[in-house]
Structure formats: C-alpha cells, structure tokens
Motif scaffolding. Structure first.
Motif, mmCIF file in Angstrom:
data_model
loop_
_atom_site.group_PDB
_atom_site.id
_atom_site.type_symbol
_atom_site.label_atom_id
_atom_site.label_comp_id
_atom_site.label_asym_id
_atom_site.label_seq_id
_atom_site.Cartn_x
_atom_site.Cartn_y
_atom_site.Cartn_z
ATOM 1 N N GLY A 46 12.438 -8.592 -13.336
ATOM 2 C CA GLY A 46 11.705 -7.616 -14.140
ATOM 3 C C GLY A 46 10.781 -6.732 -13.310
ATOM 4 N N LYS A 47 10.438 -5.576 -13.877
ATOM 5 C CA LYS A 47 9.532 -4.638 -13.201
ATOM 6 C C LYS A 47 8.112 -5.196 -13.190
ATOM 7 C CE LYS A 47 12.083 -0.486 -14.383
ATOM 8 N NZ LYS A 47 12.057 0.810 -15.036
ATOM 9 N N THR A 48 7.354 -4.769 -12.188
ATOM 10 C CA THR A 48 5.940 -5.106 -12.100
ATOM 11 C C THR A 48 5.141 -3.902 -12.596
ATOM 12 O OG1 THR A 48 6.343 -6.497 -10.181
ATOM 13 C CG2 THR A 48 4.081 -5.790 -10.543
ATOM 14 N N LYS A 49 4.196 -4.151 -13.504
ATOM 15 C CA LYS A 49 3.337 -3.071 -14.019
ATOM 16 C C LYS A 49 1.890 -3.475 -13.795
ATOM 17 C CE LYS A 49 6.734 -1.663 -17.394
ATOM 18 N NZ LYS A 49 7.082 -1.412 -18.770
ATOM 19 N N GLU A 50 1.121 -2.542 -13.234
ATOM 20 C CA GLU A 50 -0.257 -2.822 -12.868
ATOM 21 C C GLU A 50 -1.065 -1.526 -12.973
ATOM 22 O OE1 GLU A 50 -2.378 -4.667 -8.880
ATOM 23 O OE2 GLU A 50 -0.268 -5.096 -9.240
ATOM 24 N N THR A 51 -2.356 -1.626 -13.201
ATOM 25 C CA THR A 51 -3.236 -0.464 -13.199
ATOM 26 C C THR A 51 -4.185 -0.597 -12.013
ATOM 27 O OG1 THR A 51 -3.122 -0.270 -15.592
ATOM 28 C CG2 THR A 51 -4.921 0.877 -14.504
ATOM 29 N N VAL A 52 -4.161 0.402 -11.123
ATOM 30 C CA VAL A 52 -5.004 0.395 -9.931
ATOM 31 C C VAL A 52 -5.818 1.682 -9.938
ATOM 32 C CG1 VAL A 52 -5.028 0.331 -7.405
ATOM 33 C CG2 VAL A 52 -3.258 -0.919 -8.660
ATOM 34 N N THR A 53 -7.132 1.549 -9.916
ATOM 35 C CA THR A 53 -8.082 2.679 -9.971
ATOM 36 C C THR A 53 -7.673 3.721 -11.010
ATOM 37 O OG1 THR A 53 -6.996 3.897 -8.160
ATOM 38 C CG2 THR A 53 -8.775 2.375 -7.539
ATOM 39 N N GLY A 54 -7.328 3.262 -12.199
ATOM 40 C CA GLY A 54 -6.995 4.140 -13.308
ATOM 41 C C GLY A 54 -5.597 4.730 -13.288
ATOM 42 N N LYS A 106 0.856 -1.195 0.000
ATOM 43 C CA LYS A 106 0.000 0.000 0.000
ATOM 44 C C LYS A 106 0.884 1.234 0.000
ATOM 45 C CE LYS A 106 -3.997 -1.676 2.553
ATOM 46 N NZ LYS A 106 -4.806 -1.529 3.757
ATOM 47 N N PHE A 107 0.390 2.289 -0.632
ATOM 48 C CA PHE A 107 1.095 3.562 -0.602
ATOM 49 C C PHE A 107 0.102 4.676 -0.884
ATOM 50 C CE2 PHE A 107 1.703 1.509 -4.678
ATOM 51 C CZ PHE A 107 1.212 2.443 -5.568
ATOM 52 N N GLY A 108 0.452 5.871 -0.443
ATOM 53 C CA GLY A 108 -0.408 7.032 -0.660
ATOM 54 C C GLY A 108 -0.051 7.736 -1.954
ATOM 55 N N PHE A 109 -1.040 8.262 -2.633
ATOM 56 C CA PHE A 109 -0.840 9.007 -3.867
ATOM 57 C C PHE A 109 -1.455 10.389 -3.671
ATOM 58 C CE2 PHE A 109 -1.907 10.065 -8.346
ATOM 59 C CZ PHE A 109 -0.631 9.970 -8.862
ATOM 60 N N THR A 110 -0.843 11.415 -4.231
ATOM 61 C CA THR A 110 -1.280 12.810 -4.038
ATOM 62 C C THR A 110 -2.790 12.961 -4.216
ATOM 63 O OG1 THR A 110 0.835 13.480 -4.955
ATOM 64 C CG2 THR A 110 -0.846 15.173 -4.772
ATOM 65 N N ASN A 111 -3.433 13.558 -3.225
ATOM 66 C CA ASN A 111 -4.874 13.864 -3.248
ATOM 67 C C ASN A 111 -5.762 12.644 -3.485
ATOM 68 O OD1 ASN A 111 -4.232 16.575 -2.877
ATOM 69 N ND2 ASN A 111 -4.017 16.898 -5.073
ATOM 70 N N SER A 112 -5.394 11.489 -2.954
ATOM 71 C CA SER A 112 -6.279 10.323 -3.066
ATOM 72 C C SER A 112 -6.046 9.407 -1.873
ATOM 73 C CB SER A 112 -6.015 9.562 -4.370
ATOM 74 O OG SER A 112 -4.787 8.884 -4.300
ATOM 75 N N SER A 113 -6.894 8.423 -1.765
ATOM 76 C CA SER A 113 -6.741 7.456 -0.680
ATOM 77 C C SER A 113 -5.612 6.490 -1.031
ATOM 78 C CB SER A 113 -8.055 6.695 -0.493
ATOM 79 O OG SER A 113 -8.374 6.036 -1.698
ATOM 80 N N ASP A 114 -5.277 5.628 -0.072
ATOM 81 C CA ASP A 114 -4.215 4.652 -0.294
ATOM 82 C C ASP A 114 -4.553 3.729 -1.459
ATOM 83 O OD1 ASP A 114 -2.746 5.645 1.752
ATOM 84 O OD2 ASP A 114 -3.179 4.037 3.165
ATOM 85 N N LEU A 115 -3.514 3.397 -2.217
ATOM 86 C CA LEU A 115 -3.643 2.439 -3.300
ATOM 87 C C LEU A 115 -2.961 1.146 -2.884
ATOM 88 C CD1 LEU A 115 -2.675 4.701 -6.343
ATOM 89 C CD2 LEU A 115 -4.960 4.102 -5.554
ATOM 90 N N GLU A 116 -3.419 0.026 -3.387
ATOM 91 C CA GLU A 116 -2.785 -1.246 -3.056
ATOM 92 C C GLU A 116 -2.506 -2.028 -4.330
ATOM 93 O OE1 GLU A 116 -3.331 -5.246 -0.338
ATOM 94 O OE2 GLU A 116 -4.685 -3.573 -0.062
ATOM 95 N N VAL A 117 -1.280 -2.525 -4.430
ATOM 96 C CA VAL A 117 -0.913 -3.405 -5.542
ATOM 97 C C VAL A 117 -0.846 -4.817 -4.995
ATOM 98 C CG1 VAL A 117 0.297 -1.668 -6.904
ATOM 99 C CG2 VAL A 117 1.549 -2.950 -5.204
ATOM 100 N N SER A 118 -1.159 -5.769 -5.848
ATOM 101 C CA SER A 118 -1.246 -7.156 -5.401
ATOM 102 C C SER A 118 0.115 -7.838 -5.335
ATOM 103 C CB SER A 118 -2.178 -7.932 -6.339
ATOM 104 O OG SER A 118 -1.715 -7.819 -7.664
ATOM 105 N N ALA A 119 0.151 -8.928 -4.595
ATOM 106 C CA ALA A 119 1.353 -9.760 -4.489
ATOM 107 C C ALA A 119 1.515 -10.556 -5.781
ATOM 108 C CB ALA A 119 1.213 -10.710 -3.303
ATOM 109 N N GLY A 120 2.727 -11.075 -6.003
ATOM 110 C CA GLY A 120 2.948 -11.875 -7.201
ATOM 111 C C GLY A 120 4.303 -12.551 -7.217
ATOM 112 N N ASN A 121 4.572 -13.232 -8.321
ATOM 113 C CA ASN A 121 5.834 -13.927 -8.541
ATOM 114 C C ASN A 121 6.383 -13.550 -9.906
ATOM 115 O OD1 ASN A 121 5.680 -15.660 -6.169
ATOM 116 N ND2 ASN A 121 4.019 -16.689 -7.237
ATOM 117 N N LYS A 122 7.710 -13.533 -10.022
ATOM 118 C CA LYS A 122 8.364 -13.258 -11.299
ATOM 119 C C LYS A 122 9.615 -14.132 -11.402
ATOM 120 C CE LYS A 122 7.276 -8.741 -12.985
ATOM 121 N NZ LYS A 122 6.900 -9.275 -14.236
#
Length: 191
Positions: free
Chosen positions: A160-168, A120-136
């Motif tokens: 490798g980098k993890t790329k995901e889209t969370v709430t746009g 989880k992390f905070g993003f400017t002017n929004s609530s906390d965002l959460e990215v899911s766990a995974g394997n690479k």
C-alpha cells in the motif's frame, strides 16, 4: 480445533510421502527491482529464501529481500525526486512447481512485512522535506522456472501507499515494485 488438526495431519501425510527431491534448500538470488509510480528509479535487489518441500511440487519458505530503489513521491499532488534508499521485506512464501522433472515452471504467493527507509527530497521554493521510515503489510505473487539448481523468475510485490503530512504538505509515496531475478538453490535437488 478439529479442522486445524485435520489440516496438520494432511500436511504431515503429504510431507511423509515418498519424494524424489530433497526437501530442504536455500535460494540465493540477485536481480533488478522496478518500483511503480512516476519518477521512480529501479535498482539492484538481493534475496535469500530458505525453503522446505512439503511435497515434490510444493515448497514453503521465508524470503528475506533487500532492494536499493528511488521510490515515487508526490508532494501536494506534484511528483518530486527522491533519494535512492534501501527497502526490505520478510515474506512467508508458498510455491507450486508444475512438473517434477529437470525443467520446472512455478507460481507462488506470499504475505509479509515490507520496510522502507526515511527519505529526503526537495520541494519547489522550500527546504528539503523528510518522511519517516516505516513498515507495511504486503502481498507477493511470483512466476518463473527452475532448471537443475538454477532459477529465474518475476515477482510483483504489492504494498500500500504511504501517506504523511510534513510541514503542512500532503506527501504520498508508492511502495510496490516488480523484481526480476536469477538465482541458485543450495541443497535440494534429486535424491
């Protein structure tokens, strides 16, 4: 099939040759993990690696490692701070020892699976965002030295980098890290 049989026979012949060192050992190590990327924070790592010496100069093993780190995250291209979380790995290794005496420099390589926790992390002017766990899948390269049962080394874990889209929002995180560690081998040693 013939090539595979020839390879297996060669490995058996190498491991059957007279060895000055006992073939089975377990390495226990602790150290510092430094993740790549802007805003990342290093932390402690621990590993256990059972190894088998095919020859006095070449070991194969399975490294199981855990690192407590804060990875680098980017949301819509902007760096954001993240929580410190556990990352783990299961890596098949091959290590070549340059000399057969008490001081033994080594180099090695490994391939395996790297796991990372949800974050989880905070993003400017929004609530906390959460990215899911995974394997690479990932690659590990190592250098170091061993003297007696003590060893010290550095490993670069290339994942490798993890790329995901969370709430746009486009979220990207780095997963690679450098490990600097000291350890001890239980077993092995001179016959």
């Amino acid at each position: 099939m013939k090539k595979l049989l020839a390879l297996l026979c060669t490995c058996a012949a190498l491991s059957a040759s007279a060895q000055d060192y006992k073939p089975f050992k377990v390495n226990l190590s602790v150290g510092f993990a430094a993740p790549t990327g802007q805003g990342a924070k290093g932390g402690v790592l621990m590993s256990i690696e059972p190894r088998y010496g095919l020859t006095d100069n070449f070991d194969v093993g399975l490294r199981v490692e855990g690192a407590l780190i804060a990875k680098s995250f980017y949301a819509n291209g902007q760096p954001v701070s993240s929580e410190t979380k556990f990352s783990g790995s299961y890596v098949l290794t091959g290590t070549y020892f340059h000399q057969v005496n008490n001081f033994r420099p080594y180099a090695g390589i490994g391939l395996g699976i790297y796991s990372y926790a949800a974050n989880k992390f905070g993003f400017t002017n929004s609530s906390d965002l959460e990215v899911s766990a995974g394997n690479k899948p990932g690659l590990m390269v190592r250098i170091g030295f061993k003297t007696g049962h003590f060893n010290m080394g550095a490993e670069y874990n290339i994942v490798g980098k993890t790329k995901e889209t969370v709430t746009g929002k486009a979220i990207e995180s780095t997963n690679s890290y450098v490990g600097i560690k000291v350890g001890v081998d239980i077993g092995g040693g001179k016959r």
